[in-house]
Design a protein around this motif. Structure first.
Motif, PDB file in Angstrom:
ATOM      1  N   THR A 135      16.120-121.195 -56.733  1.00 40.07           N
ATOM      2  CA  THR A 135      16.401-121.092 -55.301  1.00 40.07           C
ATOM      3  C   THR A 135      16.024-119.706 -54.795  1.00 40.07           C
ATOM      4  OG1 THR A 135      18.692-120.605 -55.954  1.00 40.07           O
ATOM      5  CG2 THR A 135      18.241-122.811 -55.140  1.00 40.07           C
ATOM      6  N   PRO A 156      23.030-125.833 -54.903  1.00 38.34           N
ATOM      7  CA  PRO A 156      21.817-125.181 -55.402  1.00 38.34           C
ATOM      8  C   PRO A 156      21.787-125.308 -56.928  1.00 38.34           C
ATOM      9  CG  PRO A 156      23.470-123.539 -54.852  1.00 38.34           C
ATOM     10  CD  PRO A 156      24.048-124.868 -54.444  1.00 38.34           C
ATOM     11  N   SER A 172      16.339-126.972 -54.482  1.00 40.57           N
ATOM     12  CA  SER A 172      15.524-126.003 -55.208  1.00 40.57           C
ATOM     13  C   SER A 172      14.191-125.854 -54.485  1.00 40.57           C
ATOM     14  CB  SER A 172      15.273-126.451 -56.654  1.00 40.57           C
ATOM     15  OG  SER A 172      16.478-126.530 -57.396  1.00 40.57           O
TER      16      SER A 172
END
Length: 435
Positions: A206, A200, A162
């Motif tokens: 993200t 992710p 992230s």
């Protein structure tokens, strides 16, 4: 001495998909599971299997039940100690409950202790395979992989990446995430029973640069899995539309970077559009259905019928912190209950619950040829269940009239107290210390 072992108990498994095959549940009330060198040689009625290998060493577990090892397709290892944060919705719960604990994973000692407790909890509940969100820190994620290797469980995991929206200490730059992910892949992917999943956290956390980095990892390494979140909460979906104004819907963010297909699992998908369902089915992407978490965080009731009608593959996940713990049988019961009150609910009979807890999860992870049922040639991953004397479950099981009824009782009442032994490839990974 024979290296064949014959386990005698009631056998229950689903070698076919019961959403497509009415007779998918296979039951052997006096069953036999013949194993050799960690593989299943035969399964069926005890007398029949015994006749094929009279020299096998027999383990008599009559009165108990053998199920394939349970497969959990969505959970977060850093959330072991925050189960029970009730009364919040997703984004509030992340900010106030989950992310402060995830920040503590920067302490490798704390992360290692958490990983060990996490894996012990999985095994104690009969889970032999799990798709796990690692930590936001590479050393903590390595600690999970190392503990997993020692535990003997099948673990698919990866560094959670992230670079916005979360607490600053949980952010990495894409180059840093690429460096750390590449090293973790080199160290742990396909080592023993471990696999790596590009992870992710979700689209909100993200940037496009980070998603491009994830795409690069998937193209550079063979056999990686992929996991993320999708359409969990209405507010989250609205925020994704704001963060990605070019995207027609949530799934389109991931599609731009090639995320999906076999070996890709996206958790929740409560708020899905019909178009997204059609595209998920066409790509072969799997959904992790987490009914306890969906209810606890107020995200909504999973549109299971729409997933079935669209041909989207899905399996069960506990979610751990956002849900109510590690029990996959409990998760199956919750899925059943939620569908009973859904406006277009689907009856989840025992066969469907067992499939969603075992073979469906194996298929989602690209492991359907290796685990998930008791067909010959598969790995001997299984859980031996037998309720304690004097328990409610023991009383119910004395009155059932069929193995299918017994399976329904197991999903309704069995917890970790009924797990007597768990094996992966024939090796014991958990054995109860109780009577």
């Amino acid at each position: 001495m024979s290296d064949f072992e014959l386990l005698r108990a009631t056998l229950l498994h689903t070698p076919a998909n019961p959403f497509q095959n009415e007779g998918a549940l296979t039951c052997h009330e006096d069953g036999g599971l013949l194993i050799q060198n960690g593989r299943i040689v035969a399964s069926g009625d005890y007398s029949t299997v015994r006749a094929t290998c009279s020299g096998a060493t027999t383990v008599d577990w009559r009165g108990g039940f053998l199920l394939p090892g349970l497969v959990d397709t969505h959970l977060h290892y850093p959330q072991l100690r925050i189960i029970g944060g009730l009364g919040r919705t997703l984004l509030d719960w992340l900010e106030q409950v989950a992310l402060p604990e995830e920040a503590r994973m920067a302490d490798v000692t704390y992360a290692t202790e958490t990983a060990q407790g996490f894996l012990q909890a999985l095994a104690a509940h009969g889970t032999t395979t799990a798709l796990v969100f690692g930590a936001h820190f590479a050393p903590a994620t390595a600690a999970l992989f190392e503990a997993a290797a020692d535990s003997g469980l099948r673990i698919v995991s990866g560094l959670v990446v992230s670079d916005r929206f979360l607490r600053p200490e949980l952010h990495q730059s894409p180059p840093e995430a690429y460096r750390d992910s590449t090293e973790l892949i080199r160290s742990f992917h396909r080592q023993g029973r471990l696999l790596y999943a590009v992870t992710p956290r979700f689209a909100l956390s993200t940037t496009e640069a980070m998603l491009e980095m994830c795409q690069t990892l998937l193209t550079e390494h063979e056999g990686l899995r992929f996991q993320t979140h999708l359409n969990e909460n209405a507010r989250e979906v609205a925020e994704v539309a704001r963060f990605f104004p070019w995207s027609s819907d949530y799934l389109a963010v991931y599609e731009r970077y090639g995320f999906g297909g076999q070996g890709a699992v996206m958790a929740h998908n409560v708020q899905s559009t019909n178009s997204e369902l059609e595209r998920l089915a066409a790509a072969g992407t799997s959904i992790a259905h987490c009914p306890s978490s969906n209810a606890a965080l107020g995200s909504g009731i999973f549109p299971l019928r729409r997933h079935v009608d669209a041909g989207v593959h899905f399996a069960l996940g506990t979610d751990v912190g956002g849900g109510t713990g590690f029990g996959m049988l409990k998760e199956g019961l919750q899925a059943h209950l939620m569908q009973r009150v859904a406006s277009e609910g689907v009856v989840l009979d025992p066969a469907r619950l067992l499939y969603l807890s075992t073979l469906a999860g194996a298929e989602a992870l690209g492991l359907g040829a290796e685990i998930g049922d008791f067909r010959p040639g598969k790995a001997a991953d299984f859980v031996h269940l037998c309720p304690p004397d004097g328990s409610e479950l023991a009383a119910v099981l004395r009155r059932v009239e069929s193995p299918a009824q017994a399976l329904a009782a197991l999903f309704t009442l069995a917890g970790s107290e009924s797990v007597r032994e768990v094996r992966v490839e024939g090796t014991v990974v958990y054995r109860s210390s109780g009577p």
